[in-house]
Scaffold this motif. Structure first.
Motif, PDB file in Angstrom:
ATOM      1  N   ASP A  53      47.461  32.742  46.796  1.00 34.89           N
ATOM      2  CA  ASP A  53      48.380  33.795  46.344  1.00 34.89           C
ATOM      3  C   ASP A  53      47.529  34.844  45.430  1.00 34.89           C
ATOM      4  OD1 ASP A  53      51.216  34.762  45.933  1.00 34.89           O
ATOM      5  OD2 ASP A  53      50.776  34.237  43.669  1.00 34.89           O
ATOM      6  N   ILE A  54      47.871  36.268  45.936  1.00 33.69           N
ATOM      7  CA  ILE A  54      47.220  37.102  45.249  1.00 33.69           C
ATOM      8  C   ILE A  54      48.121  38.258  44.653  1.00 33.69           C
ATOM      9  CG2 ILE A  54      45.583  39.034  45.466  1.00 33.69           C
ATOM     10  CD1 ILE A  54      44.533  37.538  47.868  1.00 33.69           C
ATOM     11  N   LYS A  55      48.133  38.520  43.738  1.00 35.63           N
ATOM     12  CA  LYS A  55      49.090  39.542  42.796  1.00 35.63           C
ATOM     13  C   LYS A  55      48.094  40.405  42.043  1.00 35.63           C
ATOM     14  CE  LYS A  55      52.685  36.191  42.348  1.00 35.63           C
ATOM     15  NZ  LYS A  55      53.755  35.633  41.349  1.00 35.63           N
ATOM     16  N   ASN A  56      48.458  41.888  42.118  1.00 34.79           N
ATOM     17  CA  ASN A  56      48.239  42.946  41.508  1.00 34.79           C
ATOM     18  C   ASN A  56      48.642  42.905  40.132  1.00 34.79           C
ATOM     19  OD1 ASN A  56      46.364  43.888  43.483  1.00 34.79           O
ATOM     20  ND2 ASN A  56      47.908  44.791  44.477  1.00 34.79           N
ATOM     21  N   GLU A  57      47.959  42.868  39.136  1.00 37.58           N
ATOM     22  CA  GLU A  57      48.307  43.091  37.713  1.00 37.58           C
ATOM     23  C   GLU A  57      47.872  44.313  36.925  1.00 37.58           C
ATOM     24  OE1 GLU A  57      50.264  40.767  36.418  1.00 37.58           O
ATOM     25  OE2 GLU A  57      50.076  39.076  37.662  1.00 37.58           O
ATOM     26  N   ASN A  58      48.554  44.828  36.254  1.00 38.21           N
ATOM     27  CA  ASN A  58      48.068  46.056  35.316  1.00 38.21           C
ATOM     28  C   ASN A  58      48.541  46.133  33.909  1.00 38.21           C
ATOM     29  OD1 ASN A  58      51.021  46.486  35.480  1.00 38.21           O
ATOM     30  ND2 ASN A  58      50.677  48.059  37.002  1.00 38.21           N
ATOM     31  N   GLU A  59      48.938  44.707  33.320  1.00 38.69           N
ATOM     32  CA  GLU A  59      49.225  44.645  31.929  1.00 38.69           C
ATOM     33  C   GLU A  59      47.851  44.590  31.207  1.00 38.69           C
ATOM     34  OE1 GLU A  59      52.060  44.155  29.833  1.00 38.69           O
ATOM     35  OE2 GLU A  59      53.053  44.900  31.720  1.00 38.69           O
ATOM     36  N   PRO A  60      47.843  45.533  30.345  1.00 39.52           N
ATOM     37  CA  PRO A  60      46.574  45.438  29.282  1.00 39.52           C
ATOM     38  C   PRO A  60      46.065  43.981  28.740  1.00 39.52           C
ATOM     39  CG  PRO A  60      48.075  47.025  28.641  1.00 39.52           C
ATOM     40  CD  PRO A  60      48.725  46.219  29.621  1.00 39.52           C
ATOM     41  N   LEU A  61      44.650  43.780  29.369  1.00 40.45           N
ATOM     42  CA  LEU A  61      43.897  42.578  28.682  1.00 40.45           C
ATOM     43  C   LEU A  61      43.642  42.762  27.028  1.00 40.45           C
ATOM     44  CD1 LEU A  61      41.505  42.102  31.831  1.00 40.45           C
ATOM     45  CD2 LEU A  61      43.413  40.736  31.175  1.00 40.45           C
ATOM     46  N   LYS A  62      43.797  41.818  26.430  1.00 46.25           N
ATOM     47  CA  LYS A  62      43.459  41.862  25.303  1.00 46.25           C
ATOM     48  C   LYS A  62      41.865  41.784  25.071  1.00 46.25           C
ATOM     49  CE  LYS A  62      47.259  38.810  23.835  1.00 46.25           C
ATOM     50  NZ  LYS A  62      47.750  37.304  23.475  1.00 46.25           N
ATOM     51  N   GLY A  63      41.298  42.546  24.203  1.00 49.35           N
ATOM     52  CA  GLY A  63      39.966  42.847  24.049  1.00 49.35           C
ATOM     53  C   GLY A  63      39.332  42.973  22.628  1.00 49.35           C
ATOM     54  N   LEU A  64      38.098  42.974  22.878  1.00 49.19           N
ATOM     55  CA  LEU A  64      37.279  43.094  21.501  1.00 49.19           C
ATOM     56  C   LEU A  64      36.219  44.429  21.855  1.00 49.19           C
ATOM     57  CD1 LEU A  64      36.522  39.524  20.312  1.00 49.19           C
ATOM     58  CD2 LEU A  64      38.217  41.270  19.243  1.00 49.19           C
ATOM     59  N   GLU A  65      36.004  45.299  20.919  1.00 46.60           N
ATOM     60  CA  GLU A  65      34.833  46.016  20.940  1.00 46.60           C
ATOM     61  C   GLU A  65      33.500  45.738  20.699  1.00 46.60           C
ATOM     62  OE1 GLU A  65      35.180  49.552  21.495  1.00 46.60           O
ATOM     63  OE2 GLU A  65      37.354  49.292  22.185  1.00 46.60           O
ATOM     64  N   PRO A  66      32.560  46.230  21.435  1.00 42.72           N
ATOM     65  CA  PRO A  66      31.216  45.684  21.049  1.00 42.72           C
ATOM     66  C   PRO A  66      30.900  45.587  19.490  1.00 42.72           C
ATOM     67  CG  PRO A  66      30.935  47.216  22.701  1.00 42.72           C
ATOM     68  CD  PRO A  66      32.574  47.335  22.132  1.00 42.72           C
ATOM     69  N   SER A  67      29.983  44.929  18.998  1.00 39.94           N
ATOM     70  CA  SER A  67      29.513  44.720  17.683  1.00 39.94           C
ATOM     71  C   SER A  67      28.012  44.666  17.711  1.00 39.94           C
ATOM     72  CB  SER A  67      30.169  43.728  16.781  1.00 39.94           C
ATOM     73  OG  SER A  67      29.822  42.447  17.552  1.00 39.94           O
ATOM     74  N   GLU A  68      27.606  44.697  16.382  1.00 43.50           N
ATOM     75  CA  GLU A  68      26.073  44.506  16.173  1.00 43.50           C
ATOM     76  C   GLU A  68      25.606  43.322  16.724  1.00 43.50           C
ATOM     77  OE1 GLU A  68      22.707  44.627  12.740  1.00 43.50           O
ATOM     78  OE2 GLU A  68      24.587  45.552  12.283  1.00 43.50           O
ATOM     79  N   LYS A  69      26.343  42.373  16.594  1.00 42.07           N
ATOM     80  CA  LYS A  69      26.027  40.786  17.067  1.00 42.07           C
ATOM     81  C   LYS A  69      26.324  40.482  18.322  1.00 42.07           C
ATOM     82  CE  LYS A  69      26.147  38.626  12.494  1.00 42.07           C
ATOM     83  NZ  LYS A  69      26.678  37.604  11.618  1.00 42.07           N
ATOM     84  N   GLU A  70      27.675  41.417  18.808  1.00 40.44           N
ATOM     85  CA  GLU A  70      28.153  41.038  20.262  1.00 40.44           C
ATOM     86  C   GLU A  70      28.206  42.206  21.150  1.00 40.44           C
ATOM     87  OE1 GLU A  70      29.137  38.484  21.716  1.00 40.44           O
ATOM     88  OE2 GLU A  70      29.386  36.927  20.250  1.00 40.44           O
ATOM     89  N   PRO A  71      26.923  42.538  21.937  1.00 43.60           N
ATOM     90  CA  PRO A  71      26.999  43.902  22.283  1.00 43.60           C
ATOM     91  C   PRO A  71      27.890  44.183  23.827  1.00 43.60           C
ATOM     92  CG  PRO A  71      25.057  42.438  22.953  1.00 43.60           C
ATOM     93  CD  PRO A  71      25.997  41.791  22.057  1.00 43.60           C
ATOM     94  N   TYR A  72      28.717  43.342  23.957  1.00 44.29           N
ATOM     95  CA  TYR A  72      29.559  43.504  25.207  1.00 44.29           C
ATOM     96  C   TYR A  72      30.988  43.754  24.714  1.00 44.29           C
ATOM     97  CZ  TYR A  72      25.745  41.334  27.906  1.00 44.29           C
ATOM     98  OH  TYR A  72      24.728  40.975  28.554  1.00 44.29           O
ATOM     99  N   TYR A  73      31.632  44.422  25.496  1.00 39.68           N
ATOM    100  CA  TYR A  73      33.313  44.546  25.480  1.00 39.68           C
ATOM    101  C   TYR A  73      33.674  43.100  26.153  1.00 39.68           C
ATOM    102  CZ  TYR A  73      32.723  49.501  25.084  1.00 39.68           C
ATOM    103  OH  TYR A  73      32.536  50.798  24.689  1.00 39.68           O
ATOM    104  N   GLN A  74      34.720  42.360  25.354  1.00 37.55           N
ATOM    105  CA  GLN A  74      35.073  41.235  25.687  1.00 37.55           C
ATOM    106  C   GLN A  74      36.596  41.276  25.956  1.00 37.55           C
ATOM    107  OE1 GLN A  74      33.973  37.889  23.305  1.00 37.55           O
ATOM    108  NE2 GLN A  74      32.456  38.906  22.385  1.00 37.55           N
ATOM    109  N   TYR A  75      37.231  40.583  27.176  1.00 36.32           N
ATOM    110  CA  TYR A  75      38.655  40.920  27.585  1.00 36.32           C
ATOM    111  C   TYR A  75      39.015  39.348  27.640  1.00 36.32           C
ATOM    112  CZ  TYR A  75      37.575  45.772  28.020  1.00 36.32           C
ATOM    113  OH  TYR A  75      37.150  47.143  28.073  1.00 36.32           O
TER     114      TYR A  75
END
Length: 415
Positions: A222-244
């Motif tokens: 079952d495949i559904k297209n979603e567009n609700e914004p994912l919760k996320g975190l901006e990169p920081s000095e310790k975490e260089p990635y965007y996290q969702y």
């Protein structure tokens, strides 16, 4: 995206060579710092999540089946979903506008034949007729054209399985490789669609029981297209990635797929976390559920694979290892089996099984593409037994997985 800082500085309007040299040194240190930070973060992420890692292979049970188009609701009730690929009827005399209009319909056609008969059936011309609104009989000719849209739809499963480190074979789907379009000549779509009746004359064309005109291909995905914004975190000095984060209605058979390039994606029992080097420009993503199915009387193809001890087979050191691994594939639908013939040189006993043409092949893994150019690889010959109509498909399913997992060998199928 990799940026050549040195080239940018060299082509800048700065004339002072000393300043250019200082800038290069500064930016090079910055690049090295960022790269070290990223590598350390990668290591921390893997250690954190791998320590809690669930094995998702056990829920990766993909099934496909043909269902009568009049019983689609029954198929849905049994845990299957139709794979929609558009209209498989098109007209040689139609304009692009008319073709687009006709393509909104959903018709699917399949050849119920052995794989090596497919090409010859698609080289012939066949005849049929319509009864017009004026109650006149008008004949047309048609041909069968192999289509690959079902195979293209499988690509999503490969991408998801790679993201979530699924080790199990992705899918076993013979009828996706028997799918054809019907190209109708001599009449246009307006005449065909307004006709009181049409007839492909299957009996006269010796296609009775061969060209399946009243079925759809379904799978338990079952495949559904979603567009609700994912919760996320901006990169920081310790975490260089965007996290969702995705943590809504997560089940063990649920997966999230985004077209954005992911550096890491990890799934826990109650959360999926996505790590991206770049910010997601779109919140569009897909939610995929692998559905539980009920037993039915249809022929169902499943990627059955005894993967409980798959880690024991990371390397093939002896014939016993090969035999052990082949046994993991046996008894698919209780109809097919494979066994070892020989290791080393090519074995000339028995007949070689036909391999899929490139268009019908399952998707190749990166390591398989790398090793495919190696010469002088040792041969491993496998004997396949089972019902003939899908024996070639079973062999190609097994051989594809063997080639992707152990590309350092030449795998040969015989019967």
């Amino acid at each position: 995206m990799k940026i050549d800082i040195n080239n940018i500085i060299d082509n800048s309007k700065i004339d002072d060579l000393k300043i250019k040299s200082i800038l290069k040194d500064v930016f090079q240190e910055l690049i090295e710092y960022q790269e070290n930070l990223r590598q350390n973060t990668d290591k921390q992420i893997k250690e954190e999540y791998l320590s809690e890692k669930r094995d998702w292979d056990d829920v990766w049970q993909i099934k496909t089946m043909l269902e009568d188009k009049n019983n689609i609701d029954i198929g849905i009730g049994n845990g299957f979903r139709p794979i929609k690929i558009g209209n498989s009827i098109y007209f040689a005399n139609d304009t692009m506008e008319k073709m687009a209009k006709v393509n909104k319909e959903e018709n699917q056609f399949f050849l119920n034949c052995m794989y090596d008969e497919l090409e010859s059936l698609c080289q012939k011309k066949y005849h049929g007729f319509i009864i017009t609104k004026e109650n006149q009989k008008k004949e047309f000719t048609y041909k069968l054209v192999e289509q690959y849209r079902f195979i293209e739809a499988e690509k999503l499963l490969y991408e998801i399985a790679n993201l979530y480190r699924i080790r199990k074979p992705r899918i076993f789907s013979p009828y996706a490789r028997r799918a054809v379009d019907v190209c109708i000549e001599n009449i246009n779509s307006d005449e065909f669609l307004s006709a009181l009746k049409y007839d492909f004359c299957l009996y006269e064309n010796k296609l009775q029981g061969v060209l399946l005109t009243n079925f759809v291909l379904m799978w338990n995905v079952d495949i559904k297209n979603e567009n609700e914004p994912l919760k996320g975190l901006e990169p920081s000095e310790k975490e260089p990635y965007y996290q969702y984060f995705y943590n809504e209605d997560i089940k063990e058979n649920s997966f999230i797929y985004t077209k954005n390039i992911c550096n890491h994606i990890y799934k826990k029992d109650n959360e999926i976390r996505i790590f991206c080097q770049d910010k997601m420009e779109r919140n569009e993503y897909k939610k995929i559920n692998i559905l539980d199915t009920k037993e039915n009387n249809n022929i169902v193809f499943e990627n059955i694979f005894e993967n409980k001890h798959i880690n024991k087979c990371n390397y093939l050191r002896t014939k016993a290892d090969v035999i052990y691994f082949l046994n993991l594939f046996n008894n698919i639908n209780n109809d097919y089996n494979c066994s070892l013939i020989s290791v080393g040189a090519v074995n000339n006993n028995g007949k070689n099984l036909v391999r899929y043409r490139k268009e019908h092949s399952y998707f190749k893994e990166k390591n398989e593409l790398y090793f495919s150019n190696m010469r002088n690889k040792p041969y491993i010959c496998i004997k396949f037994t089972g019902k003939k109509i899908f024996l070639v498909d079973y062999a190609n399913y097994v051989l594809h997985y063997l080639e992707s997992k152990y590309p350092e060998y030449n795998w040969v199928g015989k019967y």
